[in-house]
Each structure stands twice: as structure tokens, then as C-alpha cells.
Write a protein that holds these residues in place. Structure first.
Motif, PDB file in Angstrom:
ATOM      1  N   GLY A   1       2.460   0.282  -4.443  1.00  0.00           N
ATOM      2  CA  GLY A   1       1.568  -0.097  -5.533  1.00  0.00           C
ATOM      3  C   GLY A   1       2.230  -0.024  -6.899  1.00  0.00           C
ATOM      4  O   GLY A   1       1.704  -0.562  -7.890  1.00  0.00           O
ATOM      5  N   GLU A   2       3.380   0.620  -6.990  1.00  0.00           N
ATOM      6  CA  GLU A   2       4.081   0.766  -8.263  1.00  0.00           C
ATOM      7  C   GLU A   2       4.988  -0.417  -8.577  1.00  0.00           C
ATOM      8  O   GLU A   2       5.420  -0.584  -9.724  1.00  0.00           O
TER       9      GLU A   2
ATOM     10  N   ILE B   1       7.099  -0.444   5.036  1.00  0.00           N
ATOM     11  CA  ILE B   1       6.749   0.449   6.149  1.00  0.00           C
ATOM     12  C   ILE B   1       5.227   0.450   6.254  1.00  0.00           C
ATOM     13  O   ILE B   1       4.518   0.716   5.268  1.00  0.00           O
ATOM     14  N   LEU B   2       4.739   0.136   7.444  1.00  0.00           N
ATOM     15  CA  LEU B   2       3.315  -0.184   7.611  1.00  0.00           C
ATOM     16  C   LEU B   2       2.732   0.602   8.781  1.00  0.00           C
ATOM     17  O   LEU B   2       2.632   0.089   9.900  1.00  0.00           O
ATOM     18  N   THR B   3       2.365   1.851   8.522  1.00  0.00           N
ATOM     19  CA  THR B   3       1.849   2.670   9.629  1.00  0.00           C
ATOM     20  C   THR B   3       0.519   3.349   9.313  1.00  0.00           C
ATOM     21  O   THR B   3       0.029   4.113  10.138  1.00  0.00           O
ATOM     22  N   GLN B   4      -0.043   3.101   8.122  1.00  0.00           N
ATOM     23  CA  GLN B   4      -1.248   3.844   7.737  1.00  0.00           C
ATOM     24  C   GLN B   4      -2.393   2.847   7.545  1.00  0.00           C
ATOM     25  O   GLN B   4      -2.350   1.993   6.647  1.00  0.00           O
TER      26      GLN B   4
ATOM     27  N   ALA C   1      -2.925  -3.252   4.588  1.00  0.00           N
ATOM     28  CA  ALA C   1      -3.190  -4.567   3.979  1.00  0.00           C
ATOM     29  C   ALA C   1      -2.656  -4.604   2.546  1.00  0.00           C
ATOM     30  O   ALA C   1      -2.070  -5.612   2.108  1.00  0.00           O
ATOM     31  N   LEU C   2      -2.835  -3.493   1.828  1.00  0.00           N
ATOM     32  CA  LEU C   2      -2.355  -3.459   0.441  1.00  0.00           C
ATOM     33  C   LEU C   2      -0.834  -3.598   0.391  1.00  0.00           C
ATOM     34  O   LEU C   2      -0.280  -4.348  -0.419  1.00  0.00           O
ATOM     35  N   THR C   3      -0.157  -2.871   1.275  1.00  0.00           N
ATOM     36  CA  THR C   3       1.315  -2.951   1.262  1.00  0.00           C
ATOM     37  C   THR C   3       1.770  -4.358   1.645  1.00  0.00           C
ATOM     38  O   THR C   3       2.728  -4.888   1.073  1.00  0.00           O
ATOM     39  N   ARG C   4       1.070  -4.957   2.593  1.00  0.00           N
ATOM     40  CA  ARG C   4       1.450  -6.342   2.944  1.00  0.00           C
ATOM     41  C   ARG C   4       1.320  -7.257   1.714  1.00  0.00           C
ATOM     42  O   ARG C   4       2.163  -8.125   1.489  1.00  0.00           O
ATOM     43  N   SER C   5       0.283  -7.048   0.927  1.00  0.00           N
ATOM     44  CA  SER C   5       0.132  -7.883  -0.287  1.00  0.00           C
ATOM     45  C   SER C   5       1.304  -7.629  -1.236  1.00  0.00           C
ATOM     46  O   SER C   5       1.845  -8.571  -1.830  1.00  0.00           O
ATOM     47  N   ASN C   6       1.693  -6.381  -1.374  1.00  0.00           N
ATOM     48  CA  ASN C   6       2.812  -6.060  -2.266  1.00  0.00           C
ATOM     49  C   ASN C   6       4.114  -6.691  -1.766  1.00  0.00           C
ATOM     50  O   ASN C   6       4.940  -7.153  -2.560  1.00  0.00           O
ATOM     51  N   LEU C   7       4.275  -6.735  -0.434  1.00  0.00           N
ATOM     52  CA  LEU C   7       5.463  -7.398   0.123  1.00  0.00           C
ATOM     53  C   LEU C   7       5.426  -8.884  -0.220  1.00  0.00           C
ATOM     54  O   LEU C   7       6.436  -9.473  -0.625  1.00  0.00           O
ATOM     55  N   ALA C   8       4.239  -9.470  -0.075  1.00  0.00           N
ATOM     56  CA  ALA C   8       4.097 -10.906  -0.363  1.00  0.00           C
ATOM     57  C   ALA C   8       4.450 -11.188  -1.823  1.00  0.00           C
ATOM     58  O   ALA C   8       5.077 -12.212  -2.144  1.00  0.00           O
ATOM     59  N   GLU C   9       4.082 -10.269  -2.701  1.00  0.00           N
ATOM     60  CA  GLU C   9       4.386 -10.464  -4.126  1.00  0.00           C
ATOM     61  C   GLU C   9       5.910 -10.504  -4.363  1.00  0.00           C
ATOM     62  O   GLU C   9       6.403 -11.243  -5.214  1.00  0.00           O
ATOM     63  N   THR C  10       6.648  -9.688  -3.607  1.00  0.00           N
ATOM     64  CA  THR C  10       8.115  -9.733  -3.787  1.00  0.00           C
ATOM     65  C   THR C  10       8.674 -11.004  -3.154  1.00  0.00           C
ATOM     66  O   THR C  10       9.602 -11.609  -3.684  1.00  0.00           O
ATOM     67  N   GLN C  11       8.070 -11.391  -2.018  1.00  0.00           N
ATOM     68  CA  GLN C  11       8.544 -12.607  -1.332  1.00  0.00           C
ATOM     69  C   GLN C  11       8.356 -13.837  -2.228  1.00  0.00           C
ATOM     70  O   GLN C  11       9.230 -14.711  -2.298  1.00  0.00           O
TER      71      GLN C  11
END
Ligand code: M6R
Length: 608
Positions: free
Chosen positions: A504-505, A523-526, A531-541
Motif C-alpha cells: 500500500g506504500e 506475495i499473496l497469502t493473506q 485483492a489489494l496487493t493484486r491491485s498494487n501489482l497492476a499499478e506497477t505493471q
């Protein structure tokens, strides 16, 4: 840091030079920028050989005629003075009579130099040389014996850290030793006695060791050991046995210790299941420890590096299973910012080596203040273990590679066992319903499944990391804690700039670093944050990054790169870190770097 070894033996039966070089090789993980050896005998046939480089380079310089009945050797991690032959140990007194090796730092060496040694022609830039010149000074000027001069010398260094080994070439049957804040053990052999920084150095020749405590000096001959305290009182101390198979410290068929140690992780978890659970599959830990911890209103974890990262995971597990708040502190920060402590604190020190100086600084302080503590360490009888109230051993077997792997997962496993024991004592509902034994059994198998994916991880490393200039691991919660460790692994052995970032940072600054092809591993285990981390990954992509994912099976989607088996969310770090360890290993390997001994680092950090 620095490895030292000294041996005094009967030259007709003991090959002192060979034992010194073998011992030094085993201690090389402590420092490896230069090395040296001094050997002599009662005929005063002396050999002093020093190299800039590794123990193997030293060995190449040592010819067959380098024989003797007494010797000292050193492998260095530079503190004062660059790596060079002049700065390598052993150092020699100006008159050529005294030879010394040192592990530690002499804080006041400049003052001592100015006060006593202004006429001495120093050959090195080190703090250590001051010690050997001072011994000569006090023998010459005050007519002291060698032991008295050594005592006087160390009395002038009250705030320093030292393990000193000293030979007086006029007494080639005696090895002089002094210790304060740097690890040193006496090893009792057949026809010889030895002193070394770590039992590993001598375990192939003896398993009988004697502790040396801070402020003590000792005089060893081939058949006697005389330990004295700071006032000259003789100390009788029983030897103890080190239960380690010398082969455990060997690489065997592996090219690198790091890969061997990664592979050993399932075995370590299974060892915990056998050794730390009772027949009812409940944790079996020292009851007085659990009783005392149950009184705590706050737990303070103190650690450094990888052990600190394990502490961050431990915080989540302990809080969840006990409801006791946990603070995790970087030892070197906490030591000099001793914050407001709660009314009923309990301190946990996490350290693979059990020797880290930054932690010891804190432990000394809390001991003075009368607080109880637990050390979680891999090394029995290590300093932090001896000085804390309680110890739990990691039982991971020797970890030799500078990059910590199996110690990290062992630390998390022990934290979970401790948390479960404490939670049960406190009648915590979550702890009561947590089948830790069953979950760790699943983890051990799931670890193996990941380790078996080496080829895939090697491809990922070679394709995306080897030519990268920056790399990021991101996650939230416990996945963020693992991101920090994953990133440390990458930077320390592959010299690739890497950060572990709370997902989120990213948008608050670090995303500015993303360029075309920058690898970003999510890393996606929680469940609550996947879903939030996936969105953050998409933002970098969207900004050109190469996204890679390590996801737990139940949250995985078809194009996730690495899928880890389903385990309790508290234990996922035991799995999600393994692909990261292997990616680091293969990146370093592909770059042709020294995986086990990365530049500028050492395994046991005994300086502050
Ligand atoms: O022996 P310790 O666990 O106290 O060591 C702490 C750190 O020096 C250590 O974890 C270091 O960060 C490792 N090189 C990490 O791989």
C-alpha cells in the motif's frame, strides 16, 4: 567478526600448521578479506605468513617446512585499516618477540598509542597492533612477565571487545589468551589444546570444550589449561561436550552451503516436531519460561538482519495466539534508544549465531535492570544464550552461508511453538483451536514441493533478475514482513538493489522507481489483503514492471508464477520465503558471484 584459532601441542604427534589451517577454513564465514598464520617451536624456527585474500590463498603460500609446536592464525573482516598484507594478522611487536591475533575492536587505541607508544614504528593501520606493542612495552619498561603484561594491556581497554591470542617466542610452550565480548572457546584435544572463535574450528578433532568468560585470561600448554579471572584467581571450569557431527559442517556434494541449507529446511521443521512437542502433539517447552512469559504485559523482540525479519513474523503469530502486545526492535537502534519499557516486560533475543554485538549491548542493559529474557539461537552455549535467563535452540544444524536461510524458517517455527505454548497457558481460544503440530507437518511437505521447483526458479532468476538494476518484493501484513527478508536475500548475495515494500506504500513514493522490466514480486497469502496487493501489482505493471507472484493455492489465479500449498495464514512465511531464497541464489550464481561469502559481509557480527 574475524576468526581466530591458536594451538599448542606436541609437535611429534600434532600437525599444528594443518590444524590451524583447517580450523581457519571453518572460521572463514566470520571474515575473509585477508588471513595469516604464525608457527614456531622450541628451536625458535619461526614462520609468519600473511596474505590479502582467502584462507585458500594462505594455504597456497604455506610450504611443507612450515612446522611447529605452537601457532596462531586469523581470518579477517576489516574494521580499522583496509584489507592488506600489513593489516593482516598476526601482528608482531617491534622487538620481534610477541605475536598476536585479535578479534574485536579496541575503542581507545588512538589514546593508548598516543600515551604509551609514541616512539613505536607501527607497521599497520589496525587497532589490534596496539595490543601487541603494549605487551612489549610493559614487559620492557615495567619488567612484567608476559601474562602480567597481557593483563595490564587489557586493563587499559575497559570498553573494548577482544579475543586475543598471544605467543611469546621466548616461551614457545605457552599460548596466552584474553577475552572480553568476543567469542572464544578452549578446545581440549589429545596431545594438544586449542582456542578458537567457534567450536566448528576444532570439532573434527575434539568435542570437548571449555567456556571462557569476559574478563578472563588463560595460559594453555599442550597438556594444561589455566584460566584466571580479572583478579588472578584460578578458575576451575568443567568441559562440556558439543554434540555436532563434523560432517554437518561440510558441503558434501553441494556446490554451495546456501543451497544445502535451503534444502535442509523441511528436515529442520520435522526435527522441531520431534523435539519440541509431547505425545499429545502439544508444545513441550520449559514450564518456568512459559509461566514467566504469561505474566508479561508486553513482549519485546530484539534482533538484527534476517533474525529481525523473523521477529516481525513472530510478532503477528504471538499476538494472534496470546493477545500479548509484541514490539519488534532493531537491536542497534534499541540499544541507544532504550525506550519507555512497560511494567511487566519480557525480552526475546533472536540470533542465529548467539553472538551479535548489537543484541548483546541490549541484553547487558536489561540484565542490569533485572528483566528476564529468552534467547532463541542456533548455537548452544553462545554468549547470548549464556547471558539470557532462558534459551530455546533452533536445532537447524550449522548455518555456514552468510545469507541466512534455514535459521530464518527455524526461528519462525520456534516462535510459533512458543506462541502456541503461551496461548495454551493463557487459555487463548485461537491457540486452543490451532493445530500447530498438524500445520507444521503440512509445512514440511509443502517446503519440499517448493524446493523441488529449482529449475523454474533458476529460469525466473536468469530471465528477470540477473540483468535488472532494481527489484522489489511487495506484500501486506505478514507478506510485507517476508518481502523485507526476500529483498535482503537478493541484495546481500546478488548485489542487486532491492527493497521490500508494504504494497500500500508504493503509491506514496517508491512507484516512481518502476521502469520498463523492473521485477516486482507480489506475495499473496493473506485473504483480507490479497485483492489489494493484486491491485498494487497492476499499478506497477501499468508503468512497465515485470510482475511475478508467489500466491497461496486457495487465492491463486491461473497465471500466478509460484503457488504454495494451503497452510494456516500465520505460517505462510515458512513457504513464501523459499522461492525468494532460491531466486537470490540463482541470481548470484548466474552473475558469477561468491554465493556463500558475499563481499563486505561476515556471518557473525561481533562489532557494533
Ligand atoms: O546471528 P544473527 O542472527 O544475530 O545475525 C543477524 C544478522 O547479522 C544476520 O541475520 C544477517 O542479516 C544475515 N546475513 C542475513 O542473511
Amino acid at each position: 567478526m574475524c576468526g581466530i584459532v591458536g594451538i599448542v601441542g606436541s609437535s611429534d604427534v600434532v600437525h599444528v600448521t594443518e590444524l590451524l589451517l583447517d580450523g581457519l577454513q571453518k572460521l572463514e564465514y566470520r571474515g575473509y578479506d585477508s588471513a595469516g598464520i604464525y608457527v614456531t617451536n622450541d628451536q625458535k624456527q619461526e614462520h609468519l605468513i600473511k596474505v590479502k585474500g582467502r584462507v585458500a590463498d594462505l594455504r597456497n603460500q604455506v610450504s611443507d617446512d612450515v612446522q611447529g609446536s605452537i601457532g596462531i592464525a586469523h581470518t579477517r573482516w576489516a574494521t580499522h585499516g583496509e584489507p592488506s598484507i600489513n593489516n593482516a594478522h598476526p601482528h608482531v611487536s617491534e622487538n620481534g618477540r610477541f605475536y598476536l591475533v585479535h578479534n574485536g575492536v579496541i575503542e581507545n587505541y588512538q589514546e593508548l598509542k598516543a600515551k604509551y607508544l609514541s616512539n613505536v614504528n607501527f607497521k599497520s593501520d589496525t587497532d589490534s597492533e596496539v595490543a601487541v606493542q603494549l605487551v612489549q612495552y610493559f614487559v620492557d619498561k615495567d619488567n612484567l612477565t608476559t601474562l602480567e603484561a597481557l593483563r595490564k594491556t587489557v586493563s587499559l581497554m575497559p570498553d573494548s571487545a577482544y579475543g586475543f591470542l598471544l605467543i611469546d617466542n621466548e616461551q614457545p610452550d605457552k599460548l596466552y589468551v584474553a577475552k572480553r565480548r568476543s567469542p572464544l572457546l578452549i578446545a581440549l584435544g589429545d596431545n594438544f589444546n586449542a582456542v578458537c572463535s567457534d567450536a566448528l574450528a576444532m570439532i573434527a578433532h575434539t568435542n570437548k570444550f571449555v567456556e571462557l568468560h569476559d574478563g578472563e585470561v588463560a595460559v594453555l600448554t599442550s597438556n594444561s589449561v589455566d584460566i584466571q579471572d580479572g583478579n588472578g584467581n584460578h578458575i576451575m571450569r568443567d568441559p562440556y561436550t558439543v554434540d555436532m557431527d563434523a560432517s554437518e559442517a561440510d558441503k558434501g556434494a553441494y556446490e554451495h552451503y546456501m543451497l544445502k541449507e535451503i534444502d535442509e529446511q523441511p528436515i529442520v521443521i520435522r526435527r522441531h516436531l520431534t523435539d519440541y512437542f509431547d505425545e499429545n502433539k502439544e508444545p513441550a517447552l520449559e514450564q518456568s519460561l512459559i509461566n514467566e512469559m504469561a505474566q508479561a504485559d508486553r513482549i519485546y523482540i530484539i534482533a538484527a538482519g534476517t533474525s529481525y525479519h523473523a521477529g516481525l513474523v513472530g510478532k503477528r503469530i504471538i499476538e494472534k495466539l496470546t493477545n500479548i502486545p509484541v514490539e519488534v526492535n532493531i537491536a542497534s537502534e534499541f540499544a541507544y534508544n532504550y525506550e519507555i519499557i512497560s511494567e511487566q516486560p519480557f525480552f526475546i533475543f533472536i540470533s542465529q549465531s548467539g553472538e551479535t554485538a548489537d543484541l548483546r549491548e541490549v541484553l547487558n542493559r536489561i540484565n542490569k535492570d533485572g528483566y528476564s529474557s529468552l534467547t532463541i539461537t542456533n548455537v548452544k552455549n553462545s554468549t547470548l544464550s549464556r547471558e539470557a535467563t532462558y534459551t530455546i535452540l533452533l536445532k537447524a544444524g550449522p548455518e555456514i552461508a552468510v545469507a541466512s536461510t534455514k535459521a530464518y524458517t527455524a526461528q519462525i517455527s520456534i516462535e510459533a511453538i512458543l506462541a502456541k505454548a503461551l496461548g495454551m497457558k493463557l487459555n487463548n481460544f485461537t491457540a486452543q483451536n490451532f493445530d500447530l503440530f498438524g500445520q507444521l507437518s503440512v509445512v514440511a511437505n509443502a517446503m519440499q514441493a517448493l524446493i523441488d521447483q529449482k529449475d523454474k526458479l533458476r529460469n525466473i532468476a536468469e530471465k528477470y533478475f540477473v540483468n535488472a538494476t532494481d527489484a522489489f518484493y511487495i506484500g501486506r501484513g505478514i507478506d510485507y514482513a517476508v518481502s523485507l527478508e526476500a529483498s535482503l536475500k537478493l541484495k546481500e548475495i546478488s548485489y542487486l538493489h532491492s527493497e521490500g515494500i508494504a504494497a500500500g506504500e508504493l503509491k506514496h513514493g517508491p512507484i516512481a522507481l518502476i521502469e520498463k522490466g523492473t521485477p516486482v514480486v507480489g506475495i499473496l497469502t493473506q485473504e483480507n489483503v490479497v485483492a489489494l496487493t493484486r491491485s498494487n501489482l497492476a499499478e506497477t505493471q501499468a508503468r512497465g514492471s515485470k510482475v511475478l507472484t508467489i500466491a497461496m493455492k486457495k487465492f491463486a489465479v491461473t497465471n500466478d508464477d509460484i503457488v504454495i500449498d494451503d497452510v494456516d495464514e500465520l505460517l505462510t512465511p515458512l513457504l513464501s520465503v523459499i522461492p525468494a531464497q532460491l531466486i537470490s541464489y540463482y541470481t548470484s550464481l548466474a552473475k558469477g558471484l561468491d554465493v556463500d561469502k558475499p563481499r563486505n559481509l561476515a556471518k557473525s557480527v561481533t562489532v557494533q
